[in-house]
Design an enzyme around this catalytic site. Structure first.
Site, PDB file in Angstrom:
ATOM      1  N   ARG A  96       0.911  -1.278  -0.009  1.00 44.10           N
ATOM      2  CA  ARG A  96       0.130  -0.110  -0.104  1.00 44.10           C
ATOM      3  C   ARG A  96       0.975   1.309  -0.016  1.00 44.10           C
ATOM      4  O   ARG A  96       2.036   1.273   0.785  1.00 44.10           O
ATOM      5  CB  ARG A  96      -0.908   0.003   1.154  1.00 44.10           C
ATOM      6  CG  ARG A  96      -2.086  -0.733   1.202  1.00 44.10           C
ATOM      7  CD  ARG A  96      -2.940  -0.313   2.476  1.00 44.10           C
ATOM      8  NE  ARG A  96      -2.254  -1.061   3.574  1.00 44.10           N
ATOM      9  CZ  ARG A  96      -1.757  -0.538   4.460  1.00 44.10           C
ATOM     10  NH1 ARG A  96      -1.657   0.729   4.258  1.00 44.10           N
ATOM     11  NH2 ARG A  96      -1.245  -1.303   5.341  1.00 44.10           N
ATOM     12  N   TYR A 235      -1.809  -3.392  -6.648  1.00 44.29           N
ATOM     13  CA  TYR A 235      -1.472  -4.318  -5.577  1.00 44.29           C
ATOM     14  C   TYR A 235      -2.467  -3.967  -4.535  1.00 44.29           C
ATOM     15  O   TYR A 235      -2.800  -3.048  -3.796  1.00 44.29           O
ATOM     16  CB  TYR A 235       0.120  -3.971  -4.868  1.00 44.29           C
ATOM     17  CG  TYR A 235       0.530  -5.040  -4.062  1.00 44.29           C
ATOM     18  CD1 TYR A 235       1.195  -6.070  -4.951  1.00 44.29           C
ATOM     19  CD2 TYR A 235       0.275  -5.139  -2.888  1.00 44.29           C
ATOM     20  CE1 TYR A 235       1.839  -7.128  -4.164  1.00 44.29           C
ATOM     21  CE2 TYR A 235       0.748  -6.297  -1.997  1.00 44.29           C
ATOM     22  CZ  TYR A 235       1.407  -7.176  -2.561  1.00 44.29           C
ATOM     23  OH  TYR A 235       1.839  -8.378  -2.089  1.00 44.29           O
ATOM     24  N   LYS A 244      -9.456  -2.205   2.346  1.00 43.52           N
ATOM     25  CA  LYS A 244      -9.156  -1.188   3.027  1.00 43.52           C
ATOM     26  C   LYS A 244      -9.758   0.210   2.814  1.00 43.52           C
ATOM     27  O   LYS A 244     -10.115   0.930   3.654  1.00 43.52           O
ATOM     28  CB  LYS A 244      -7.526  -0.595   3.044  1.00 43.52           C
ATOM     29  CG  LYS A 244      -6.807  -1.919   3.391  1.00 43.52           C
ATOM     30  CD  LYS A 244      -6.882  -2.430   4.749  1.00 43.52           C
ATOM     31  CE  LYS A 244      -5.778  -3.526   5.150  1.00 43.52           C
ATOM     32  NZ  LYS A 244      -5.864  -4.252   6.257  1.00 43.52           N
ATOM     33  N   HIS A 264     -10.336  -2.564  11.953  1.00 43.61           N
ATOM     34  CA  HIS A 264      -8.925  -3.253  11.376  1.00 43.61           C
ATOM     35  C   HIS A 264      -8.839  -4.316  12.601  1.00 43.61           C
ATOM     36  O   HIS A 264      -7.830  -4.268  13.120  1.00 43.61           O
ATOM     37  CB  HIS A 264      -7.794  -2.500  11.389  1.00 43.61           C
ATOM     38  CG  HIS A 264      -6.783  -2.874  10.688  1.00 43.61           C
ATOM     39  ND1 HIS A 264      -5.248  -2.554  10.630  1.00 43.61           N
ATOM     40  CD2 HIS A 264      -6.987  -3.955   9.634  1.00 43.61           C
ATOM     41  CE1 HIS A 264      -4.487  -3.411   9.922  1.00 43.61           C
ATOM     42  NE2 HIS A 264      -5.453  -3.928   9.272  1.00 43.61           N
ATOM     43  N   SER A 286      -1.062  -3.826  10.255  1.00 37.93           N
ATOM     44  CA  SER A 286      -0.655  -4.760   9.245  1.00 37.93           C
ATOM     45  C   SER A 286       0.363  -5.698   9.574  1.00 37.93           C
ATOM     46  O   SER A 286       1.198  -5.016   9.935  1.00 37.93           O
ATOM     47  CB  SER A 286      -0.792  -4.021   7.727  1.00 37.93           C
ATOM     48  OG  SER A 286      -1.802  -3.463   7.500  1.00 37.93           O
ATOM     49  N   CYS A 288       1.317  -7.849  11.672  1.00 37.44           N
ATOM     50  CA  CYS A 288       1.754  -8.203  13.139  1.00 37.44           C
ATOM     51  C   CYS A 288       0.981  -9.450  13.714  1.00 37.44           C
ATOM     52  O   CYS A 288       1.026  -9.469  14.916  1.00 37.44           O
ATOM     53  CB  CYS A 288       1.182  -6.983  13.951  1.00 37.44           C
ATOM     54  SG  CYS A 288       2.171  -5.608  13.812  1.00 37.44           S
ATOM     55  N   GLY A 289       0.573 -10.086  12.962  1.00 34.78           N
ATOM     56  CA  GLY A 289       0.347 -11.589  13.384  1.00 34.78           C
ATOM     57  C   GLY A 289      -1.198 -11.604  13.458  1.00 34.78           C
ATOM     58  O   GLY A 289      -1.741 -12.576  14.342  1.00 34.78           O
ATOM     59  N   ASP A 311      -9.008  -9.700   9.417  1.00 34.07           N
ATOM     60  CA  ASP A 311      -8.538  -8.418   9.167  1.00 34.07           C
ATOM     61  C   ASP A 311      -9.234  -7.433   9.512  1.00 34.07           C
ATOM     62  O   ASP A 311      -9.130  -6.324   9.720  1.00 34.07           O
ATOM     63  CB  ASP A 311      -8.034  -8.283   7.649  1.00 34.07           C
ATOM     64  CG  ASP A 311      -7.248  -6.834   7.343  1.00 34.07           C
ATOM     65  OD1 ASP A 311      -6.480  -6.758   7.880  1.00 34.07           O
ATOM     66  OD2 ASP A 311      -7.494  -6.477   6.227  1.00 34.07           O
ATOM     67  N   ARG A 403       2.148 -12.155  -0.603  1.00 32.51           N
ATOM     68  CA  ARG A 403       0.535 -12.683   0.072  1.00 32.51           C
ATOM     69  C   ARG A 403       0.020 -13.503  -0.525  1.00 32.51           C
ATOM     70  O   ARG A 403       0.362 -14.200  -1.821  1.00 32.51           O
ATOM     71  CB  ARG A 403      -0.258 -11.338  -0.371  1.00 32.51           C
ATOM     72  CG  ARG A 403       0.123 -10.165   0.173  1.00 32.51           C
ATOM     73  CD  ARG A 403      -0.561  -9.999   1.521  1.00 32.51           C
ATOM     74  NE  ARG A 403       0.208  -8.613   2.204  1.00 32.51           N
ATOM     75  CZ  ARG A 403      -0.664  -8.259   3.493  1.00 32.51           C
ATOM     76  NH1 ARG A 403      -1.539  -8.689   3.630  1.00 32.51           N
ATOM     77  NH2 ARG A 403      -0.047  -7.185   4.004  1.00 32.51           N
ATOM     78  N   PHE A 529       2.283 -17.164  19.010  1.00 35.82           N
ATOM     79  CA  PHE A 529       1.578 -18.367  18.247  1.00 35.82           C
ATOM     80  C   PHE A 529       0.563 -19.077  19.233  1.00 35.82           C
ATOM     81  O   PHE A 529      -0.258 -18.114  19.959  1.00 35.82           O
ATOM     82  CB  PHE A 529       2.438 -19.111  17.551  1.00 35.82           C
ATOM     83  CG  PHE A 529       3.516 -18.252  16.528  1.00 35.82           C
ATOM     84  CD1 PHE A 529       2.933 -17.663  15.630  1.00 35.82           C
ATOM     85  CD2 PHE A 529       4.853 -18.263  16.856  1.00 35.82           C
ATOM     86  CE1 PHE A 529       3.870 -16.805  14.655  1.00 35.82           C
ATOM     87  CE2 PHE A 529       5.765 -17.461  16.149  1.00 35.82           C
ATOM     88  CZ  PHE A 529       5.082 -16.847  15.100  1.00 35.82           C
TER      89      PHE A 529
HETATM   90  O1  SAT Z   1      -2.601  -4.490   0.854  1.00 41.14           O
HETATM   91  S1  SAT Z   1      -3.507  -4.372   2.124  1.00 41.14           S
HETATM   92  O2  SAT Z   1      -3.876  -3.284   2.517  1.00 41.14           O
HETATM   93  O3  SAT Z   1      -4.764  -5.211   1.545  1.00 41.14           O
HETATM   94  C1  SAT Z   1      -2.864  -5.394   3.407  1.00 41.14           C
HETATM   95  C2  SAT Z   1      -2.385  -4.772   4.594  1.00 41.14           C
HETATM   96  O4  SAT Z   1      -1.852  -3.762   4.464  1.00 41.14           O
HETATM   97  O5  SAT Z   1      -2.939  -5.234   5.732  1.00 41.14           O
HETATM   98 MN    MN Z   2      -4.971  -5.446   7.431  1.00 42.54          MN
END
Ligand code: SAT
Ligand code: MN
Length: 622
Positions: A96, A235, A244, A264, A286, A288-289, A311, A403, A529
């Protein structure tokens, strides 16, 4: 107009429409409004063809086949990865682009200091010439989609126009696409307009690049007219506008006006050994698990987790005084590196087939690989840019933001009711980030207002999901910094208001977590985890009132004996470091919070300033 007529509209019906001042034409509702808008966009962008996407299997097959022929996708070996493909993006188009992302609200203060603001008229006159003729030589796809189950009480509809078949295939995985959605529009349902062009028109006879894009990029949101215009990137969040752009930035504005929250957050159901069910939403920046926690396999016996979303969550106060949540998406767009048998076995199983991979490495046998999938790298690979690769080269084979795009239904631990329109009632909300220092493993907010304060002060080390320097600490309130479509201080106020609509004894409890704290020797103190279930176990025992919380300057902490660490290599010394609170460095954080709040020029709600003052008071006495 009848629904069936849409698919047979002659492509040249648009050519007779004249380019107008875009966004200015009153569209009306129903299919007439939709076709008028499509004609407007086609007149502006001048595609060779218009394709109304019906979401059928046959259509999707044809689209994928076409992309393989055009070199956009590589078909993976069906023996290892049936129905799956690899896309390689242009090396300049891998994440992004937050610096090129704009909120074009009428008033600058409605975008606030954390967003790039642009005056709607100015930015329209900047981007309209870019879109003029931008789809020449290409097909323009019209993709009607629903966020949330079609027709659900919290669902919302959008239409994406795009010249990227890769975006179409991705939207088909990530949302609900098809004729049902058109039926909703025909019935008068409101919808959000999203326009996307990769910005790479073709001369007659010119062949497209495998990953067309443009050096110039604009991702522009018009919150007042519910529009998104994205130019130049193919992308992820720049191109799958449902995610988003719509489900967070535009939806946060709709939520502000309608009394709900677009967040989010991942969403899970936790089932304890007694069979009791709890619903937890968690906000992390984004990469961070979130996907790992969404697919958690608890390491404590008898516990289970069911995935609801990884997400985005839309949260709405119910008549019953509880906060209800849905996952508006239908798929996962997850970070590949770091996803492996030992870290997220469920994700690995989810990816067995029917997956679009982007920017991972290719194995000689036609399967994919990325760092962390297996402990040892294969002896040779083709890297994400298509070059030969061996481990000796010392650089990653997959891009750090590579991804996978896969349907949620394919997840082996997906909740059976994951797409129920009403959603689930929340018991706990978690806020977190990547913090090497200061922030303890878990801390509980004393009440809703304190919870909102914790959310508003989250900071995290930068990851590869957005452009910028990886590792740098940045404020990321509610993990929404790049995704809040209006003034973030007003958003804090909206969170406080939502709390007032909840019954105090039924509102979800709020916690801050940090899986990423490091010891003085630089190693992670917590295994993370599956062992994160141990933290959730404590959270649930707090909700049930089974264990006391210890008041500290920053919130409630577990007693050492209440956190179940049986069988894991966390020493008493590690535990002490995981929960250590250094008043001096926390006072420095408080100063940074004050500085951060001040950037909003008087708009941060008074209760949050009061929380900051109370925090300092407690720290000074600690
Ligand atoms: O590229 S995205 O915004 O869909 C993924 C992310 O940043 O979490
Ligand atoms: Mn995200």
């Amino acid at each position: 107009m009848a629904l069936a007529d849409i698919f047979t509209r002659p492509a040249d019906s648009a050519a007779t429409a004249s380019p107008r001042a875009f966004g200015m034409r009153p569209l009306g509702t129903g299919l007439e409004g939709l076709t008028a808008w499509v004609d407007d966009i086609a007149a502006l962008t001048q595609p060779d063809r218009i394709h109304w996407v019906d979401g059928s299997r046959a259509e999707n097959d044809a689209l994928l086949r076409q992309m393989v022929e055009d070199g956009t996708l590589i078909k993976l070996n069906p023996e290892w990865r049936p129905g799956s493909y690899l896309a390689r993006s242009h090396p300049s188009d891998v994440a992004r682009t937050e610096a090129r992302t704009f909120i074009a609200s009428e008033r600058e203060e409605d975008a606030g200091p954390t967003n790039n603001w642009a005056a709607p008229d100015d930015i329209r006159s900047t981007i309209t010439p870019l879109f003029a003729g931008s789809m020449k030589g290409r097909t323009m796809y019209v993709v009607p989609f629903s966020m949330g189950a079609v027709g659900g009480p919290l669902s919302h509809i959008g239409v994406q126009i795009t010249d990227s078949p890769y975006a179409v295939a991705s939207i088909e995985v990530m949302t609900r696409v098809g004729t049902d959605v058109l039926r909703e529009i025909a019935g008068g349902a409101p919808w959000v307009k999203t326009v996307h062009s990769v910005g790479a028109p073709l001369e007659p006879g010119q062949k497209s690049d495998a990953w067309p894009c443009n050096d110039e990029k604009y991702i522009v949101h018009f919150p007042e007219t519910l529009e998104v215009w994205s130019y130049g990137s193919g992308y992820g969040g720049n191109a799958i506008l449902a995610k988003k752009c719509f489900a967070l930035r535009i939806a946060s504005v709709i939520g502000r006006d309608e009394g709900w929250l677009a967040e989010h957050m991942l969403l899970i159901r936790v089932i304890d050994p007694a069979g009791r069910r709890y619903h937890v939403a968690a906000a992390f920046p984004s990469a961070c698990g979130k996907t790992n926690l969404a697919m958690l396999k608890p390491t404590i016996p008898g516990w289970r987790v069911e995935t609801l979303g990884d997400d985005i969550a839309w949260l709405r106060p119910g008549e019953d005084g509880r906060l209800w949540a849905i996952n508006p998406e239908a798929g996962f767009f997850g970070v590949a590196p770091g996803t492996g048998e030992s870290t997220n076995q469920t994700a690995v199983e989810t990816l067995w087939g029917n997956t679009i991979f982007t920017n991972v490495a290719l194995r000689p046998d036609g399967d994919v690989w990325w760092e962390g999938l297996t402990d040892e790298a294969p002896a040779e690979l083709t890297d994400w840019q298509g070059n030969p690769w061996t481990p000796a080269m010392g650089r990653p084979a997959a891009h750090p933001n590579s991804r996978f795009t896969v349907s949620a239904a394919q997840c082996p631990q997906i909740a059976a009711d994951w797409d129920s329109p009403e959603g689930v009632p929340l018991d706990a909300i978690l806020f977190g980030g990547r913090r090497a220092t200061n922030v303890p493993l878990v801390v509980e907010a004393t009440d809703w207002t304190h919870g909102v304060f914790l959310g508003s002060t989250i900071s995290s080390e930068r990851t590869a999901a957005a452009e910028g320097t990886v590792g740098e600490l940045r404020r990321d309130p509610f993990a929404m910094l790049p995704f809040c479509g209006y003034n973030m201080a007003d958003y804090f106020g909206h969170w406080l208001k939502i709390g007032q609509k909840l019954r105090f004894d039924r509102a979800p409890r709020v916690f801050q977590v940090n899986w990423f704290r490091k010891g003085s020797d630089g190693r992670f103190l917590w295994p993370g985890f599956g062992d994160n279930a141990r933290v959730i176990d404590w959270i649930i025992r707090r909700i049930e009132g089974e264990v006391p919380g210890i008041d500290s300057a920053i919130g409630r902490l577990p007693r050492a004996e209440d956190l179940d660490i049986e069988g894991i290599a966390v020493t008493d010394a590690d535990m002490a470091e995981l929960f250590a609170i250094d008043p001096a460095s926390w006072l420095r954080e408080a100063d940074l919070t004050e500085e951060f709040f001040q950037t909003f020029e008087g708009r941060v709600p008074a209760p949050l300033w009061a929380e900051l003052a109370a925090l300092r008071y407690r720290l000074q006495r600690a």
